[in-house]
Scaffold this motif. Structure first.
Motif, mmCIF file in Angstrom:
data_model
loop_
_atom_site.group_PDB
_atom_site.id
_atom_site.type_symbol
_atom_site.label_atom_id
_atom_site.label_comp_id
_atom_site.label_asym_id
_atom_site.label_seq_id
_atom_site.Cartn_x
_atom_site.Cartn_y
_atom_site.Cartn_z
ATOM 1 N N UNK A 231 0.839 -1.345 0.079
ATOM 2 C CA UNK A 231 0.112 0.080 -0.060
ATOM 3 C C UNK A 231 0.944 1.250 0.003
ATOM 4 N N UNK A 232 0.681 2.062 -0.936
ATOM 5 C CA UNK A 232 1.310 3.184 -1.023
ATOM 6 C C UNK A 232 0.703 4.514 -0.198
ATOM 7 N N UNK A 233 1.316 4.868 0.892
ATOM 8 C CA UNK A 233 0.713 5.585 1.906
ATOM 9 C C UNK A 233 0.802 7.096 1.535
ATOM 10 N N UNK A 234 1.749 7.442 0.886
ATOM 11 C CA UNK A 234 1.947 8.852 0.633
ATOM 12 C C UNK A 234 3.039 9.258 -0.374
ATOM 13 N N UNK A 235 3.128 10.351 -1.187
ATOM 14 C CA UNK A 235 4.087 10.754 -1.839
ATOM 15 C C UNK A 235 4.504 11.904 -1.469
#
Length: 212
Positions: A24-28
């Motif tokens: 899961x990509x939680x932020x950039x």
């Protein structure tokens, strides 16, 4: 969590990682400041970050300082550095850290995933291109620590270790105790200015080891 100042890099890394189950990509983030703010508000297990990103004013922050700040503020966070830098002094500083995984932006997404998996397990991953870059003798030889010559036994221990032999195997071969081998290896690495096996491997490939 992903951090890079190039939108297409973020897009490509996100697309590659989202193909793996359980990710899961939680932020950039695209700047050091936005990355710090994101870390303050969003829990994550692994950070994949560029080493050098410009801040909001366009100035480029020292990437090593950024990594140190993150490690200090979030000691349990595993960090994977992706970099296009080829400066061996900087690369050696990152690899010698002993905690941060490092790979070149030229590596495949498969190798990025290997680095993330290793980091998630608490291990350190160093990409093949980074090891090869560090193994090339260059003009930065003056950066080597002054106490780079070892005792005869330390040289034996380091050479056997670089060949892949374990502490136990080296102890049997040399007819001494495991604790003695561990101490000799630790003292030799301190003389060479490295703190982990990837850094040791890169040093020996580039400069060799010599008796005092």
């Amino acid at each position: 969590m992903l951090a890079d100042d190039h939108p297409f890099v973020l897009l490509g890394v996100r697309a590659a990682l989202e193909m793996h189950a359980g990710v899961t990509i939680v932020g950039e983030a695209a700047t050091p400041g936005s990355l710090i703010k994101l870390l303050q508000s969003t829990p994550c297990d692994v950070l994949v970050t560029d080493l050098r990103m410009p801040d909001a004013s366009g100035a480029v922050e020292d990437g090593l300082d950024l990594v140190r700040r993150i490690r200090c503020g979030w000691p349990l966070l595993r960090i994977v550095v992706m970099t296009a830098l080829t400066n061996t002094a900087i690369l050696r500083a990152i690899v010698s850290d002993g905690v941060v995984s490092t790979l070149s932006k030229m590596e495949t997404t498969d190798e990025l995933w290997q680095a993330i998996e290793a980091s998630g397990k608490g291990e350190v991953y160093v990409g093949r291109s980074i090891i090869e870059a560090l193994a090339q003798p260059g003009d930065d030889a003056c950066d080597l620590p002054p106490a780079s010559r070892l005792s005869r036994r330390q040289v034996e221990v380091i050479r056997m270790s670089v060949r892949g032999q374990s502490i136990s195997e080296i102890a049997v071969a040399l007819g001494c105790h495991r604790r003695t081998v561990s101490r000799q290896k630790r003292e030799a690495m301190a003389k060479l200015g490295v703190t982990n096996d990837p850094g040791l491997f890169a040093y020996v490939r580039a400069y060799g080891v010599y008796e005092s």
